[in-house]
Scaffold this motif. Structure first.
Motif, PDB file in Angstrom:
ATOM      1  N   THR A   1       1.869  -0.813   1.689  1.00 25.37           N
ATOM      2  CA  THR A   1       3.280  -0.719   2.089  1.00 25.37           C
ATOM      3  C   THR A   1       4.130  -0.125   0.962  1.00 25.37           C
ATOM      4  O   THR A   1       5.003   0.710   1.206  1.00 25.37           O
ATOM      5  CB  THR A   1       3.809  -2.111   2.459  1.00 25.37           C
ATOM      6  OG1 THR A   1       3.011  -2.682   3.492  1.00 25.37           O
ATOM      7  CG2 THR A   1       5.249  -2.026   2.926  1.00 25.37           C
TER       8      THR A   1
ATOM      9  N   THR B   1      -3.659  -6.027  -0.946  1.00 29.92           N
ATOM     10  CA  THR B   1      -3.971  -4.632  -0.635  1.00 29.92           C
ATOM     11  C   THR B   1      -2.996  -4.074   0.395  1.00 29.92           C
ATOM     12  O   THR B   1      -2.509  -2.946   0.259  1.00 29.92           O
ATOM     13  CB  THR B   1      -5.413  -4.519  -0.111  1.00 29.92           C
ATOM     14  OG1 THR B   1      -6.320  -5.066  -1.082  1.00 29.92           O
ATOM     15  CG2 THR B   1      -5.779  -3.066   0.151  1.00 29.92           C
ATOM     16  N   LEU B   2      -2.698  -4.865   1.430  1.00 32.18           N
ATOM     17  CA  LEU B   2      -1.729  -4.432   2.433  1.00 32.18           C
ATOM     18  C   LEU B   2      -0.347  -4.256   1.816  1.00 32.18           C
ATOM     19  O   LEU B   2       0.396  -3.333   2.182  1.00 32.18           O
ATOM     20  CB  LEU B   2      -1.674  -5.444   3.582  1.00 32.18           C
ATOM     21  CG  LEU B   2      -2.935  -5.548   4.449  1.00 32.18           C
ATOM     22  CD1 LEU B   2      -2.790  -6.671   5.466  1.00 32.18           C
ATOM     23  CD2 LEU B   2      -3.225  -4.223   5.147  1.00 32.18           C
TER      24      LEU B   2
END
Length: 296
Positions: free
Chosen positions: A290, A285-286
């Protein structure tokens, strides 16, 4: 007096009271299980009592070849699902959105959403009959018409994963189409009218207006698709059983957790595996955040 100290006015008390059942429900059925699962992951636990294990459950899982095989299968099926399902549903949504007559648009929405109403179990059973592993199956009968050899759609490890992905794409297409449609209909018509004045064709409008404007929806669909991919359980369990047959090709991370939780009753390892999966989903998810982050 107490309400004033808490920063609450009398007129808002009713609203807070209406929220109280929801807050208690979240605390009881969401927050508490999360905390309790982490506690159990630090024990050798059989569901009734446990012995302190520290991080040994996590160490065991990270060095378990079965876990890494399940991760590879889950990742491969998730990648295929996103690669097939998202573009296909976006194209279908774009075509439905281009329909001028409201009645026809609603008809196609209903048709595409119908499979989503059926349960995963029912859809899996239907596709097991469709992809019957002998020449008697419907899919192999179609191949026979074109002079092709029958395939072991769900009995051969080479084809089992793609068979499940095709079923999952069919089953979830309607939901994805509705999400895409909500995003498409939020795009201002002024952009398309200005593009038409500049002489842009329909394909150019789709490439340079529609797709860039759908960036937030694309992000949402990729994140939710990733989460659903790592949560895959029902279809592979019905088709391949707890071992993810044929040949372990359908053995996913959720089957790995299920095996330790409800076959060996080693709830400590099951909870630890669940938290490792949570960390993996969080990292993806991160990564998506990004990749989709707006840059000046």
């Amino acid at each position: 007096m107490i309400l004033k100290k808490l920063g609450m006015s009398n007129k808002n008390v009713v609203g807070y009271l209406f929220l109280l059942p929801l807050i208690l429900g979240v605390l009881t059925f969401s927050l508490y299980p999360i905390i309790e699962a982490f506690r159990i992951s630090l024990y050798h636990h059989n569901g009734v009592r446990g012995v302190w294990a520290g991080l040994s459950n996590y160490d065991f899982i990270l060095h378990d070849s079965t876990f890494w095989r399940a991760l590879r299968n889950t990742f491969a099926m998730g990648l295929m699902g996103l690669g097939i399902g998202l573009p296909l549903s976006f194209i279908v949504a774009s075509l439905v959105n281009s329909i001028v007559r409201p009645g026809m648009s609603m008809l196609f929405k209903a048709i595409y959403f119908l499979p989503n109403v059926t349960s995963t179990i029912a859809a899996s059973i239907v596709f097991m009959l469709l992809f019957y592993p002998t020449e008697k199956g419907i899919a192999n009968s179609v191949l026979d018409v074109f002079g092709m050899e029958p395939l072991g759609w769900m009995s051969d490890p080479r084809y089992a994963q793609i068979s499940v992905i095709l079923m999952d794409t069919w089953h979830g297409l309607g939901y994805s189409v509705l999400i895409w449609l909500a995003g498409l209909q939020s795009i201002s018509r002024d952009l398309y009218e200005a593009a038409e004045v500049d002489g842009a064709r329909k394909l150019q409008q789709w490439l340079y207006i529609t797709i860039p404007s759908m960036k937030p929806v694309i992000f949402f669909m990729v994140v939710m698709g990733t989460i659903n991919a790592f949560k895959r359980f029902g279809d592979v369990f019905v088709i391949g059983g707890p071992d993810g047959n044929p040949g372990g090709a359908l053995f996913t991370l959720m089957l790995y957790v299920y095996r330790y939780g409800f076959y060996t009753f080693d709830f400590g390892k099951a909870a630890a595996a669940s938290y490792i999966i949570f960390i993996i989903i969080l990292l993806f998810t991160l990564l998506n955040f990004t990749a989709f982050k707006n840059k000046d």
